[in-house]
Design a protein around this motif. Sequence first.
Motif, PDB file in Angstrom:
ATOM      1  N   VAL A   1       7.965   7.453  -8.985  1.00  0.00           N
ATOM      2  CA  VAL A   1       6.539   7.133  -9.150  1.00  0.00           C
ATOM      3  C   VAL A   1       6.284   5.689  -8.715  1.00  0.00           C
ATOM      4  N   ALA A   2       7.135   4.769  -9.150  1.00  0.00           N
ATOM      5  CA  ALA A   2       6.958   3.360  -8.776  1.00  0.00           C
ATOM      6  C   ALA A   2       7.039   3.176  -7.260  1.00  0.00           C
ATOM      7  N   ASN A   3       7.994   3.856  -6.621  1.00  0.00           N
ATOM      8  CA  ASN A   3       8.103   3.764  -5.161  1.00  0.00           C
ATOM      9  C   ASN A   3       6.892   4.374  -4.471  1.00  0.00           C
TER      10      ASN A   3
ATOM     11  N   ASN B   1       1.853   3.745  -1.472  1.00  0.00           N
ATOM     12  CA  ASN B   1       0.432   4.061  -1.333  1.00  0.00           C
ATOM     13  C   ASN B   1      -0.434   2.800  -1.355  1.00  0.00           C
ATOM     14  N   VAL B   2      -0.088   1.862  -2.228  1.00  0.00           N
ATOM     15  CA  VAL B   2      -0.845   0.606  -2.311  1.00  0.00           C
ATOM     16  C   VAL B   2      -0.694  -0.190  -1.018  1.00  0.00           C
ATOM     17  N   ILE B   3       0.531  -0.317  -0.532  1.00  0.00           N
ATOM     18  CA  ILE B   3       0.761  -1.065   0.715  1.00  0.00           C
ATOM     19  C   ILE B   3       0.005  -0.412   1.871  1.00  0.00           C
ATOM     20  N   GLY B   4       0.133   0.896   2.000  1.00  0.00           N
ATOM     21  CA  GLY B   4      -0.537   1.601   3.097  1.00  0.00           C
ATOM     22  C   GLY B   4      -2.051   1.455   3.039  1.00  0.00           C
ATOM     23  N   SER B   5      -2.624   1.631   1.853  1.00  0.00           N
ATOM     24  CA  SER B   5      -4.078   1.534   1.710  1.00  0.00           C
ATOM     25  C   SER B   5      -4.576   0.127   1.996  1.00  0.00           C
TER      26      SER B   5
ATOM     27  N   GLU C   1       4.461  -8.114  -1.209  1.00  0.00           N
ATOM     28  CA  GLU C   1       5.171  -7.497  -2.328  1.00  0.00           C
ATOM     29  C   GLU C   1       4.200  -6.763  -3.234  1.00  0.00           C
ATOM     30  N   VAL C   2       4.716  -5.685  -3.824  1.00  0.00           N
ATOM     31  CA  VAL C   2       4.006  -4.941  -4.859  1.00  0.00           C
ATOM     32  C   VAL C   2       4.984  -4.774  -6.002  1.00  0.00           C
ATOM     33  N   ASN C   3       4.735  -5.496  -7.095  1.00  0.00           N
ATOM     34  CA  ASN C   3       5.586  -5.417  -8.281  1.00  0.00           C
ATOM     35  C   ASN C   3       4.971  -4.422  -9.251  1.00  0.00           C
TER      36      ASN C   3
END
Length: 159
Positions: free
Chosen positions: A110-112, A117-121, A132-134
């Motif tokens: 789920v974290a990955n 999804n956040v990076i792509g969007s 980075e997305v922590n």
Amino acid sequence: MAETAQQNRSGPSGGRLGEGRGASDPRVRGKTTIADGVVEKIAGMAAREVDGVHAMGAGASRAFGAMRDRVPGGGGGQSVTRGVKVEVGETQAAIDLDIVVEYGVSITDVANDVRENVIGSLERMTGLEVVEVNVTVDDVKLPDDSDEEEQSEQRPRLQ
């Protein structure tokens, strides 16, 4: 007459409008600034789209947000940014997310998926490089937990 129309379309340097001085690259003709709140909303929506994410935010912020959402005019629109913190520069962004996952899902998957999804969007919608997305998993939603029980425990009692 045609000669006058031709002269009216010429630029300050005597050339035609659209010619010369950076005309081929519109990026040099101004600056686009993306507010932190915009990045927070996009990241929050993208994280919520992932299967296995039950809610966003740490316990205290979820409790406060649930009460605020029940009050008319209490800022219910802010719930999309609950659990999202961002740092936005001119060309890069860093995101911190607090999430609650459903019981039984693979937390690492789920974290990955959230990260992807956040990076792509964000990169697609804003053009910012996401460095980075922590992801912090603050809680697990158990099958026998009902959202109404959580809310009633947090609701102040009237006298």
